[in-house]
Write a protein that holds these residues in place. Sequence first.
Motif, PDB file in Angstrom:
ATOM      1  N   MET A   1       0.690  -1.190  -0.059  1.00 62.07           N
ATOM      2  CA  MET A   1       0.031   0.153   0.034  1.00 62.07           C
ATOM      3  C   MET A   1       0.976   1.227  -0.028  1.00 62.07           C
ATOM      4  N   THR A   2       0.532   2.289  -0.887  1.00 59.51           N
ATOM      5  CA  THR A   2       1.350   3.365  -0.817  1.00 59.51           C
ATOM      6  C   THR A   2       0.516   4.519  -0.175  1.00 59.51           C
ATOM      7  N   ALA A   3       1.039   5.646   0.064  1.00 61.65           N
ATOM      8  CA  ALA A   3       0.239   6.744   0.629  1.00 61.65           C
ATOM      9  C   ALA A   3      -0.725   7.328  -0.283  1.00 61.65           C
ATOM     10  N   THR A   4      -0.299   7.098  -1.731  1.00 56.61           N
ATOM     11  CA  THR A   4      -1.263   7.719  -2.774  1.00 56.61           C
ATOM     12  C   THR A   4      -2.348   6.803  -3.111  1.00 56.61           C
ATOM     13  N   THR A   5      -2.465   5.711  -2.682  1.00 57.60           N
ATOM     14  CA  THR A   5      -3.527   4.688  -2.896  1.00 57.60           C
ATOM     15  C   THR A   5      -5.031   5.378  -2.947  1.00 57.60           C
ATOM     16  N   PRO A   6      -5.811   5.622  -3.994  1.00 64.76           N
ATOM     17  CA  PRO A   6      -6.918   6.127  -3.935  1.00 64.76           C
ATOM     18  C   PRO A   6      -7.915   4.954  -3.103  1.00 64.76           C
ATOM     19  N   LEU A   7      -8.645   5.988  -2.240  1.00 65.60           N
ATOM     20  CA  LEU A   7      -9.764   5.203  -1.510  1.00 65.60           C
ATOM     21  C   LEU A   7     -10.390   4.211  -2.149  1.00 65.60           C
ATOM     22  N   ALA A   8     -10.837   4.688  -3.612  1.00 66.49           N
ATOM     23  CA  ALA A   8     -11.671   3.670  -4.352  1.00 66.49           C
ATOM     24  C   ALA A   8     -10.873   2.451  -4.414  1.00 66.49           C
ATOM     25  N   SER A   9      -9.505   2.346  -4.607  1.00 68.96           N
ATOM     26  CA  SER A   9      -8.814   0.984  -4.822  1.00 68.96           C
ATOM     27  C   SER A   9      -8.471   0.341  -3.369  1.00 68.96           C
ATOM     28  N   LEU A  10      -8.566   0.822  -2.534  1.00 70.43           N
ATOM     29  CA  LEU A  10      -8.397   0.079  -1.162  1.00 70.43           C
ATOM     30  C   LEU A  10      -9.005  -1.127  -1.080  1.00 70.43           C
ATOM     31  N   PRO A  11      -8.723  -2.106  -0.395  1.00 69.98           N
ATOM     32  CA  PRO A  11      -9.372  -3.215  -0.138  1.00 69.98           C
ATOM     33  C   PRO A  11     -10.739  -3.295   0.281  1.00 69.98           C
ATOM     34  N   ASP A  28       5.211   3.525  11.253  1.00 72.78           N
ATOM     35  CA  ASP A  28       5.649   5.317  11.134  1.00 72.78           C
ATOM     36  C   ASP A  28       5.325   5.897  12.330  1.00 72.78           C
ATOM     37  N   LEU A  29       4.639   5.081  13.394  1.00 73.18           N
ATOM     38  CA  LEU A  29       4.362   5.535  14.909  1.00 73.18           C
ATOM     39  C   LEU A  29       3.724   6.897  14.893  1.00 73.18           C
ATOM     40  N   LYS A  30       2.639   6.980  13.638  1.00 73.60           N
ATOM     41  CA  LYS A  30       1.965   8.235  13.551  1.00 73.60           C
ATOM     42  C   LYS A  30       0.471   7.657  13.384  1.00 73.60           C
ATOM     43  N   ILE A  31      -0.511   8.263  13.937  1.00 71.90           N
ATOM     44  CA  ILE A  31      -2.032   7.994  13.237  1.00 71.90           C
ATOM     45  C   ILE A  31      -2.507   9.426  13.010  1.00 71.90           C
ATOM     46  N   TRP A  32      -3.353   9.224  11.826  1.00 72.29           N
ATOM     47  CA  TRP A  32      -3.865  10.580  11.036  1.00 72.29           C
ATOM     48  C   TRP A  32      -5.248  10.759  11.651  1.00 72.29           C
ATOM     49  N   LEU A  33      -5.602  12.084  11.695  1.00 67.31           N
ATOM     50  CA  LEU A  33      -6.926  12.511  12.013  1.00 67.31           C
ATOM     51  C   LEU A  33      -7.369  13.640  11.083  1.00 67.31           C
ATOM     52  N   LEU A  34      -8.615  14.003  10.740  1.00 64.97           N
ATOM     53  CA  LEU A  34      -8.895  15.198  10.251  1.00 64.97           C
ATOM     54  C   LEU A  34      -9.780  16.274  11.367  1.00 64.97           C
ATOM     55  N   VAL A  35      -8.986  17.398  11.536  1.00 64.50           N
ATOM     56  CA  VAL A  35      -9.335  18.306  12.628  1.00 64.50           C
ATOM     57  C   VAL A  35      -9.554  19.758  12.150  1.00 64.50           C
ATOM     58  N   ASP A  36     -10.496  20.473  12.842  1.00 66.66           N
ATOM     59  CA  ASP A  36     -10.599  21.885  12.650  1.00 66.66           C
ATOM     60  C   ASP A  36     -10.351  22.581  13.966  1.00 66.66           C
ATOM     61  N   GLU A  37     -10.845  23.776  14.098  1.00 71.27           N
ATOM     62  CA  GLU A  37     -10.403  24.603  15.181  1.00 71.27           C
ATOM     63  C   GLU A  37     -11.387  23.799  16.309  1.00 71.27           C
ATOM     64  N   VAL A  53      -9.755   7.095  11.860  1.00 71.26           N
ATOM     65  CA  VAL A  53      -8.462   7.271  11.987  1.00 71.26           C
ATOM     66  C   VAL A  53      -7.821   6.784  10.564  1.00 71.26           C
ATOM     67  N   TRP A  54      -6.511   7.328   9.972  1.00 71.08           N
ATOM     68  CA  TRP A  54      -6.051   6.788   8.859  1.00 71.08           C
ATOM     69  C   TRP A  54      -4.582   6.587   8.786  1.00 71.08           C
ATOM     70  N   PRO A  55      -3.965   5.703   7.993  1.00 69.15           N
ATOM     71  CA  PRO A  55      -2.813   5.309   8.298  1.00 69.15           C
ATOM     72  C   PRO A  55      -1.577   6.478   7.792  1.00 69.15           C
ATOM     73  N   THR A  56      -2.244   7.149   6.613  1.00 68.75           N
ATOM     74  CA  THR A  56      -1.289   8.176   6.006  1.00 68.75           C
ATOM     75  C   THR A  56      -1.701   9.553   6.221  1.00 68.75           C
ATOM     76  N   GLN A  57      -1.140  10.591   5.881  1.00 72.69           N
ATOM     77  CA  GLN A  57      -1.683  12.024   5.670  1.00 72.69           C
ATOM     78  C   GLN A  57      -2.638  11.893   4.191  1.00 72.69           C
ATOM     79  N   ALA A  58      -2.065  11.231   3.350  1.00 74.23           N
ATOM     80  CA  ALA A  58      -2.721  11.191   1.962  1.00 74.23           C
ATOM     81  C   ALA A  58      -4.062  10.571   2.282  1.00 74.23           C
ATOM     82  N   HIS A  59      -4.088   9.567   3.052  1.00 73.84           N
ATOM     83  CA  HIS A  59      -5.618   9.262   3.073  1.00 73.84           C
ATOM     84  C   HIS A  59      -6.675   9.773   3.994  1.00 73.84           C
ATOM     85  N   ALA A  60      -5.969  10.393   4.919  1.00 78.57           N
ATOM     86  CA  ALA A  60      -6.756  11.504   5.774  1.00 78.57           C
ATOM     87  C   ALA A  60      -7.207  12.610   4.718  1.00 78.57           C
TER      88      ALA A  60
END
Length: 126
Positions: A1-11, A28-37, A53-60
């Motif tokens: 899996m690469t960071a640029t894998t589109p959501l539509a092509s994920l398992p 990577d020891l990171k968990i990615w979220l989407l946040v605002d103020e 939660v997502w595994p990469t910035q690109a997925h988020a």
Amino acid sequence: MTATTPLASLPKDPTERMNQFFNTVANDLKIWLLVDEHGSVLLTADDEDCVPVWPTQAHAEQWATEEWEGFKPEAISVAKWKSRWTPGLEEDELSVIVFPDQQGEGIVLYPDEFDSELRKRESKRR
């Protein structure tokens, strides 16, 4: 899996996506979220309010559209997640939805289950 894998092509299988998530996070020891103020995005799944939660910035980032436009990806270290997020989610009675697909489907875990899975995957990496 690469960071640029589109959501539509994920398992399609949420268990397979969950395994990809934990394997990536263990490396990577990171968990990615989407946040605002105001805080993190929330989804409702299985009648539970969940933090996705997502595994990469690109997925988020791929989720930061439509109703979530304006939300920004934010990395949380695994150490910070365990020390602050797990107790905070438990206190707020929120669950975690792991690596949801475009329909918002994913495995829902209670914070202690998520933490336990993180620890299990980390110990395999050592």
